[in-house]
Write a protein that holds these residues in place. Structure first.
Motif, PDB file in Angstrom:
ATOM      1  N   SER A  52       0.794  -0.908  -0.231  1.00  0.00           N
ATOM      2  CA  SER A  52       0.260   0.149   0.212  1.00  0.00           C
ATOM      3  C   SER A  52       1.162   1.381  -0.295  1.00  0.00           C
ATOM      4  N   LEU A  53       0.663   2.092  -0.449  1.00  0.00           N
ATOM      5  CA  LEU A  53       1.064   3.442  -0.623  1.00  0.00           C
ATOM      6  C   LEU A  53       0.117   4.458  -0.290  1.00  0.00           C
ATOM      7  N   ASP A  54       0.673   5.145   0.739  1.00  0.00           N
ATOM      8  CA  ASP A  54      -0.404   7.024   0.814  1.00  0.00           C
ATOM      9  C   ASP A  54       0.557   8.125   0.750  1.00  0.00           C
ATOM     10  N   PHE A  55      -0.324   8.501  -0.480  1.00  0.00           N
ATOM     11  CA  PHE A  55       0.549  10.092  -0.471  1.00  0.00           C
ATOM     12  C   PHE A  55      -0.503  11.137   0.341  1.00  0.00           C
ATOM     13  N   ILE A  56       0.153  11.749   0.646  1.00  0.00           N
ATOM     14  CA  ILE A  56      -0.844  13.481   1.484  1.00  0.00           C
ATOM     15  C   ILE A  56      -0.317  14.928   1.295  1.00  0.00           C
ATOM     16  N   ALA A  57      -0.600  15.254   0.332  1.00  0.00           N
ATOM     17  CA  ALA A  57      -0.292  16.392  -0.002  1.00  0.00           C
ATOM     18  C   ALA A  57       0.050  17.713   0.808  1.00  0.00           C
ATOM     19  N   PHE A  58      -0.088  18.565   0.558  1.00  0.00           N
ATOM     20  CA  PHE A  58       0.059  20.153   1.335  1.00  0.00           C
ATOM     21  C   PHE A  58       0.675  21.057   0.552  1.00  0.00           C
ATOM     22  N   ASP A  59      -0.576  22.136   0.490  1.00  0.00           N
ATOM     23  CA  ASP A  59      -0.592  23.553   0.250  1.00  0.00           C
ATOM     24  C   ASP A  59      -0.742  24.815   1.078  1.00  0.00           C
ATOM     25  N   GLY A  60      -0.011  24.853   1.279  1.00  0.00           N
ATOM     26  CA  GLY A  60      -0.492  26.116   2.720  1.00  0.00           C
ATOM     27  C   GLY A  60      -1.347  25.189   3.920  1.00  0.00           C
ATOM     28  N   ARG A  61      -2.236  25.596   3.865  1.00  0.00           N
ATOM     29  CA  ARG A  61      -3.594  25.124   5.083  1.00  0.00           C
ATOM     30  C   ARG A  61      -4.385  23.825   3.744  1.00  0.00           C
ATOM     31  N   ILE A  69      -3.611   0.043  -2.723  1.00  0.00           N
ATOM     32  CA  ILE A  69      -3.304  -1.058  -2.542  1.00  0.00           C
ATOM     33  C   ILE A  69      -2.890  -1.185  -3.964  1.00  0.00           C
ATOM     34  N   VAL A  70      -1.457  -1.577  -4.479  1.00  0.00           N
ATOM     35  CA  VAL A  70      -0.881  -1.890  -5.941  1.00  0.00           C
ATOM     36  C   VAL A  70       0.126  -2.736  -6.261  1.00  0.00           C
ATOM     37  N   ASP A  71       0.302  -3.166  -7.424  1.00  0.00           N
ATOM     38  CA  ASP A  71       1.158  -3.596  -7.903  1.00  0.00           C
ATOM     39  C   ASP A  71       2.651  -3.283  -7.451  1.00  0.00           C
ATOM     40  N   PRO A  72       3.649  -3.871  -6.747  1.00  0.00           N
ATOM     41  CA  PRO A  72       4.620  -2.477  -6.934  1.00  0.00           C
ATOM     42  C   PRO A  72       5.897  -2.432  -8.247  1.00  0.00           C
ATOM     43  N   THR A  73       4.964  -3.979  -8.912  1.00  0.00           N
ATOM     44  CA  THR A  73       5.902  -2.822 -10.762  1.00  0.00           C
ATOM     45  C   THR A  73       5.375  -2.292 -11.455  1.00  0.00           C
ATOM     46  N   ASP A  74       4.184  -1.447 -10.834  1.00  0.00           N
ATOM     47  CA  ASP A  74       3.416  -0.952 -11.680  1.00  0.00           C
ATOM     48  C   ASP A  74       3.802   0.736 -11.897  1.00  0.00           C
TER      49      ASP A  74
ATOM     50  N   SER B  49      -6.062  -3.017  -6.724  1.00  0.00           N
ATOM     51  CA  SER B  49      -6.257  -3.837  -7.411  1.00  0.00           C
ATOM     52  C   SER B  49      -5.533  -5.542  -7.240  1.00  0.00           C
ATOM     53  N   GLY B  50      -6.051  -6.311  -7.519  1.00  0.00           N
ATOM     54  CA  GLY B  50      -5.339  -7.163  -7.233  1.00  0.00           C
ATOM     55  C   GLY B  50      -6.488  -9.215  -7.514  1.00  0.00           C
ATOM     56  N   MET B  51      -6.078  -9.825  -7.330  1.00  0.00           N
ATOM     57  CA  MET B  51      -6.626 -10.780  -7.033  1.00  0.00           C
ATOM     58  C   MET B  51      -6.484 -11.769  -6.139  1.00  0.00           C
ATOM     59  N   GLY B  52      -8.101 -12.428  -5.912  1.00  0.00           N
ATOM     60  CA  GLY B  52      -7.670 -13.085  -4.720  1.00  0.00           C
ATOM     61  C   GLY B  52      -8.212 -15.043  -5.455  1.00  0.00           C
ATOM     62  N   VAL B  53      -7.584 -15.727  -4.783  1.00  0.00           N
ATOM     63  CA  VAL B  53      -7.635 -17.405  -5.058  1.00  0.00           C
ATOM     64  C   VAL B  53      -7.961 -18.406  -3.759  1.00  0.00           C
TER      65      VAL B  53
END
Lengths: 461, 484
Positions: A52-61, A69-74, B49-53
């Protein structure tokens, strides 16, 4: 810590900078295994590998966040996430206060709670553990349930402010074993938390279960009359009550939002028994404590209750920013709570059963489905479950049907506290909702409290 | 990816798997906005995204899931290996109830995809709600908007291939104040589902503003109210609390995996036994409950469950008698075998997983109480000697076998001699499930029936949060313990 993780964070940081984002980038990886038992069989055997990756962006207030939840190669999808964040940020409504942007002053790597042996635990070992703990205790009527959950959690953060990173890795295991009578519907359990493989103790759980099964098979069952009892709470009950009390009562956010049963002027006052001391202690590795919070604040032991005196509220960064307070290093998913040991030599269930007593004692190891009835009164409710015993003053033992308690935190930890065990136990309170996030408390093996009100008593199992 | 999945389904069957399925989520998006006291505290979008089997081998389940789809074969292999180990400890070899192989699709009915609505418009809605709630007596206020859009591809080794495209919206507003004794009190509004669809169009600003005014008025009455009385009396449960009563003591109690002991180590069991079906008087004759997954506008309706079984409308309790349960393919086979008779005629289509990385388990769909014949709320109050009208789910705690419960509500109104009197604060009630439902003496008509959504039902290990619904009328119960 894998270089791949650091490399990915550095790459994402460059992508964020390229998009003109001032951002915090967080990485979470779990490698989770769970073997579940029901009706004396393995009912489910699973594993999940999620990044999982979380991005939090700030611009002043202004603030906006994007999680994935992501494919690490993507990497392309990750960049699309940053693009979405960049599109969201201008439309965010400004806050009424200045949010702090995290700037890490140094690299932090904390792998103290990581044990390679626990990380490499196999399916065969999980099964062998359960076979050992249940050996000889199952029958046509007595069935085994439970689960063995273990995994490795890796978290890391970087901000666009500089190249410093914070990285944490831990291993954890949480085991619950239940033996239940199919015909009578009684249930007893034994549990364990482990941070390293050598913590695992199937024989110990076997002994705990064997003792409880013996009493549940041989001793008379009883519907207790409602009323007041001297109650000895086991570590599961104590840990869950303390956890709820700290969450609902001892955070700056709860105070300012009006939910806490404590007030600002309560700091320094003796509100609990002088036998009770509670602290958040990031030095205790076996409860999966982290040495730095998400904003890079170095965490140190933080007394919450010292000999009955409430000390201070825990302030996360956002609440501190909003209400003009100083953050206390509590921008973490959970505090690392430790209740100090007491002086009683009653450190095992057998010793509790065998102790000489001048009154009847109700032993409640576990509280099921606790909830807060009235937060500002600090009132909670829940039912006993899993191996309660009624220890009669004549030395005999009865098995009580489940009872309901609706009491205030001050009833549990106030002047009615009689004694606490010398021995402390780690109790795992991890939830597996969402991401893996190991969490445990260290509490005395037993806490004895008099005049606990039982408001309802089941007529059967 | 579909071809790759088909290839692996065939491969594992050839290796000896009895059954294999895969749930591939090409994309699930969500959007969560949370405004607290005028501050947009959460402005979050997310995707996964992903898959469960899932593999059934020698009578045991193995499951594996990953977000890493660079090598999907590895997920199938791991699931097979997990099943192989699980098969070393089997007491009742898992069998699956028959079903037809289905090639089909389901799209949740909606007119406006909330993901086509700009962030500025969503924030503007929350700002309007915030302004509406920012009134005397209110010291804390918040509004939430949550949107979910997911695409699920289900394929199994029996030839089913189902695509689901589901959109959900979960809006709510909340207001809190401090009462005359220093206690925090709250009221909230989570709109019932009234239209035929469940997209952005289901969020009605005019309705929200009217209800903001109502909850502030009610909150201000609570702030100066006396405590609710103690003792035994009638309670008239509005849908805002009756939905949770139903959820906890009918819904969870009738999940067949709980009845069969599959949740003992975590959520708990059920007081219901297999021999109770067709016989047990669960409640009075006024109680008819059903699991209706065909309501068009609820998150408890999903077209096909994650066994690939079509959604259904089934009776659970018929005029007080227990007749059905919430079931999936595995559990009905085991229940029928253990009971040595056919209690269940196939799966009721209620086996669902919360995400690609969780395994399907029995989950509530829309667990509804049929409207009754006792008229409107006003009619029921007029026929009540002494009691409380209760609303709002403040706190809930249920026994491990769902045999007893304790609820706290946000607000109560005293009823005396058929008249609705003053507001009271901190009302609570408790009871034992069967005596409680057998004390059901009035069920409101369709004018009182509201379809509530639930977006946070927790169950299972690993835990899963599920979304569902409850269509609920006003209900009156007599001789209930209040005030503990």
């Amino acid at each position: 810590m894998s270089n791949q993780v650091i490399d990915l964070l550095q790459k994402l940081r460059q992508s964020a900078i390229k998009r003109g984002l001032q951002a915090l980038i967080s990485y979470h990886e779990e490698d989770s295994y769970l073997m579940r038992f029901a009706n004396s069989a393995i009912s489910l055997n699973t594993n999940e590998h999620l990044i999982s990756l979380d991005f939090i962006a700030f611009d002043g207030r202004k603030k906006a966040s994007y999680s994935m939840i992501v494919d690490p190669t993507d990497f392309e999808s990750m960049e699309k996430g940053l693009d979405t964040l960049a599109e969201m940020l201008p439309h965010a409504q400004p806050l009424s206060y200045d949010p702090t942007f995290p700037v890490y002053e140094k690299d932090v790597v904390d792998e103290r709670p990581f044990d390679p042996a626990l990380a490499a635990l196999t399916n065969e070992e999980r099964l062998a553990y359960f076979n050992t703990l249940a050996e000889g205790l199952e029958s046509d009527d007595i069935k085994l349930s439970g689960f063995f959950s273990n995994g490795t959690t890796t978290t890391a953060q970087i901000s666009t402010a500089n190249e410093h990173t914070q990285c944490f890795r831990s291993t954890d295991a949480q085991v619950t074993a239940v033996l239940s009578s199919e015909s009578l519907k009684w249930e007893v359990n034994a549990e364990q938390s482990a941070q390293k493989k050598s913590d695992l103790d199937a024989e110990g759980l076997h002994a705990d279960l064997a003792l409880l099964v013996k009493h549940y098979q041989e001793d008379q069952s009883v519907q207790l009359p409602v009323g007041k009892y001297t109650v000895v709470f086991g570590p599961a009950a104590t840990a869950e009550i303390v956890n709820i009390m700290a969450y609902y009562g001892m955070t700056g956010a709860a105070l300012m939002q009006g939910y806490s049963f404590l007030k600002e002027e309560d700091q320094g006052k003796r509100l609990f028994s002088e036998k009770v001391s509670l602290r958040d202690d990031p030095g205790v590795v076996e409860i999966f404590a982290q040495t730095a919070d998400r904003f890079g604040f170095e965490r140190k032991p933080f007394p919450l209750v010292s000999e009955g005196r409430f000390q201070a509220f825990m302030w996360d960064q956002d609440s501190a920013d909003e209400f003009g307070k100083t953050p206390t290093g509590h921008d973490v998913s959970h505090a690392s709570l430790v209740v100090d040991a007491g002086s009683s030599e009653i450190n095992t269930l057998q010793a509790l059963i065998d102790m000489e007593r001048e009154e009847d004692i109700l032993y409640i190891p576990y509280m099921h489905y606790m909830n807060v009835v009235n937060p500002t009164q600090g009132m909670i409710t829940g039912s006993s479950r899993f191996g309660a015993l009624f220890l009669k003053k004549d030395g005999s033992v009865q098995v009580p049907y489940n009872v309901r308690l609706t009491q205030k935190f001050s009833d549990f930890f106030g002047e009615r506290v009689q004694w606490l065990s010398q021995k402390q136990v780690v109790y795992n309170v991890s939830s597996s909702y969402g991401r893996r996030d190991p969490n445990a408390l260290k509490v005395p093996r037993f806490i004895c409290v008099k005049e606990i009100e039982i408001s309802h008593s089941n007529p059967s199992y | 990816m579909r071809e790759k999945i088909k290839e692996q389904l065939d491969l594992l069957k050839a290796k000896g798997a009895h059954y294999v399925d895969a749930r591939w989520y090409p994309r699930e998006d969500s959007n969560f906005l949370f405004m607290w006291n005028g501050n947009l505290k959460e402005n979050n979008a997310s995707s996964q995204s992903g898959m469960g089997v899932r593999v059934l081998y020698n009578g045991a389940w193995g499951f594996s899931a990953s977000s890493d789809l660079s090598n999907p074969d590895a997920i199938f292999e791991k699931a097979f290996d997990n099943a192989r180990i699980a098969s070393e400890r089997v007491t009742f070899p898992i069998r699956l109830a028959e079903k037809e192989a289905i090639v089909g699709s389901f799209t949740s009915p909606n007119q406006i995809d909330p993901f086509t609505i700009g962030l500025a418009e969503k924030v503007a809605f929350l700002q309007k709600m915030d302004s509406a709630l920012n009134q005397p007596g209110v010291i804390q206020r918040f509004g939430m908007l949550e949107f979910v859009r997911k695409q699920i591809i289900f394929m199994d080794s029996e030839g089913s291939e189902i695509e689901k495209n589901i959109i959900e919206v979960f809006p709510s507003i909340h207001a809190m104040g401090i009462d005359k004794d220093g206690g925090m009190q709250s009221r909230k509004y989570m709109p019932g589902r009234t239209g035929p669809t469940r997209g952005w169009e289901s969020i009605n600003e005019t309705d929200f503003l009217a209800n903001a005014e109502r909850i502030i008025s009610e909150l201000n009455q609570v702030l100066v109210a006396d405590d609710a009385p103690n003792g035994k009396m009638s309670v008239i449960l509005l849908p805002g609390i009756m939905f949770l009563q139903t959820h906890e003591t009918i819904g969870h109690a009738l999940e067949l995996d709980r009845i069969l002991g599959y949740e003992l180590s975590f959520a708990g069991g059920s007081f219901v036994r297999l021999e109770d079906f067709g016989k047990l008087r669960y409640g009075s004759e006024k109680l008819t409950a059903r699991a209706n997954a065909l309501e068009p506008n609820s998150p408890g309706s999903f077209g096909f469950d994650d066994d690939g079984v079509p959604a259904q409308d089934n009776l659970l309790i018929d005029k007080g008698i227990l007749v059905g349960a919430i079931t999936g393919r595995q559990m009905v086979e085991e229940a029928n075998a253990k009971a040595k008779k056919q209690i269940f005629n196939g799966s009721s289509g209620a086996n669902r997983a919360s995400s690609f990385y969780r395994v399907p388990i029995e989950r509530m769909t829309n667990i509804n109480i049929d409207p009754g014949t006792d008229g409107s709320l006003e009619d029921i109050i007029a026929n009540t000697k002494y009691g409380l009208v209760l609303d709002g789910d403040k706190s809930w705690s249920i026994g491990s076998n769902r045999e007893q419960f304790h609820f706290a509500c946000d607000i109560g109104w005293l009823v005396e001699d058929g008249q609705k009197k003053q507001v009271v604060k901190n009302p609570t009630y408790r009871g034992e499930t069967l005596p409680f439902y057998n004390s059901l003496t009035a069920v409101g008509d369709e004018s009182t029936w509201v379809l509530h959504y639930v977006d946070n039902c927790g169950k299972g290990a690993p835990n899963q949060i599920m979304q569902l619904g409850h269509g609920i009328p006003v209900c009156r119960f007599d001789n209930v313990q209040v005030g503990e």
